[in-house]
Design an enzyme around this catalytic site. Structure first.
Site, PDB file in Angstrom:
ATOM      1  N   SER A 296     -10.676 -30.810 -61.577  1.00 22.41           N
ATOM      2  CA  SER A 296     -12.102 -30.166 -61.374  1.00 22.41           C
ATOM      3  C   SER A 296     -12.775 -30.285 -60.256  1.00 22.41           C
ATOM      4  CB  SER A 296     -13.037 -30.483 -62.267  1.00 22.41           C
ATOM      5  OG  SER A 296     -14.066 -30.188 -62.269  1.00 22.41           O
TER       6      SER A 296
ATOM      7  N   TYR B  52     -17.302 -38.463 -65.645  1.00 22.45           N
ATOM      8  CA  TYR B  52     -16.400 -37.136 -65.681  1.00 22.45           C
ATOM      9  C   TYR B  52     -15.611 -37.113 -64.319  1.00 22.45           C
ATOM     10  CZ  TYR B  52     -15.186 -32.111 -65.513  1.00 22.45           C
ATOM     11  OH  TYR B  52     -14.809 -30.993 -65.621  1.00 22.45           O
TER      12      TYR B  52
END
Length: 328
Positions: free
Chosen positions: A160, A186
């Site tokens: 990501s 994350y």
């Protein structure tokens, strides 16, 4: 081993391309594909499109009944229980698959969690790192014999643009000493995903295994953003004033069909034959972020690229060794 250069090929596709478009002309008859998270969002679209090209689809799922219902759109799709936060379930899934004697041609490590409150798995590992990276690391390494047997396998790992939030902190992977920040955790897990593809490719290419990391874009009509405040998404321009998703693929605001495109391309495209160990987005290999365009890259979603620390070979090798220890 040679390393593929981290710069675009000029694939002919782009941010608005869909998975259906990028797989045209590809025949996957007789191929077996495992797609984690393959029963919702871009995982389901990835599985559906691979099946449409002839692949046999296997989906490991924490919620088997929900997965079976969702996968009614894919005739013959196999669903088996597996929880990325439960190492024993990963071992059980991989033992059953290996016991079938089948080669594994495509492994798409698609499942993930994002910006969750602090939680830990049974081993005490921070949940985002455990689910997004370690669970997939264990899955891939246990399935390695089936990938070798394919005599030309591809592993696709969903990373990501969240790599921007953090590199891998080898001194405190589990947030035992630093304050827990959901997006830092994350970011660490997504950087780990990108590094994993680098080292998996280096270790696997002599046996015909090539690996790719993917930034799919921001697809907000999936479960991934359920822990985010809608006001945050509106402020980012991802939701309009009525709370509906904004579609602007050049800013990475994509449909599910567009979001699955780079995964499908990395899994199947002959344009990538002989290549691997790279981070991809918008259906092409990403350029490296340089000091000259770093400010623009951080400022908005229009500048493609991958931060050098997310594809650093030495960090990738170190992470692999640490992950081996953590997953026994």
């Amino acid at each position: 081993m040679t390393t593929t250069q981290q710069h675009p090929l000029g694939s002919g596709f782009g941010a608005a391309s869909t998975a259906e478009e990028v797989i045209k002309g590809v025949d996957l008859t007789g191929k077996v594909a495992i797609v984690t998270g393959g029963y919702s969002g871009i995982g389901l679209e990835t599985a559906r499109v691979l099946h449409g090209a002839g692949a046999r689809i296997v989906v490991p799922a924490r919620d088997v009944e929900r997965a079976r219902k969702a996968l009614e759109v894919i005739p013959g799709a196999e669903v088996e229980h597996m929880d990325l936060l439960d190492p024993a379930s990963i071992d059980a899934f991989t033992e059953k698959f290996l016991g079938s004697g089948r080669p594994l041609h495509l492994l798409v490590n698609n499942a993930g969690i994002m910006a969750t409150p602090l939680a830990r798995d049974a081993r005490g590992y921070e949940a985002q790192f455990a689910a997004n990276h370690l669970g997939h690391f264990q899955l891939t390494t246990r399935l390695w014999p089936a990938l070798v047997a394919a005599k030309g396998a591809r592993v696709v790992v969903l990373s990501s643009r969240g790599i921007r939030f953090a590199g891998v902190d080898f001194d405190d992977l589990q947030f035992e000493h630093r304050k827990y920040e959901p997006f830092v955790a994350y970011g660490q897990s997504k950087t780990a995903n990108a590094l994993f593809a680098v080292e998996a490719d280096r270790r696997g290419q002599a046996e015909g295994i090539r690996a790719f990391a993917v930034h799919p874009g921001l697809i907000i009509d999936t479960g991934l953003v359920k822990h985010l405040d809608p006001a945050v998404l509106q402020a980012a321009g991802a939701l309009d004033s009525e709370g509906k998703p904004v579609r602007d693929p050049e800013r990475q605001l994509k449909t599910v069909q567009q979001g699955a495109a780079t995964s499908v391309w990395c899994a199947t495209s002959p344009q990538l034959d002989g290549l691997g160990g790279v981070y991809c987005e918008n259906v092409d290999i990403s350029p490296l972020v340089t000091p000259e365009n770093e400010a623009a890259w951080y400022a908005g979603e229009n500048t493609p690229g991958v931060l050098p620390y997310a594809v650093h070979p030495e960090a990738a090798a170190r992470l692999w060794e640490v992950s081996e220890r953590l997953t026994a």
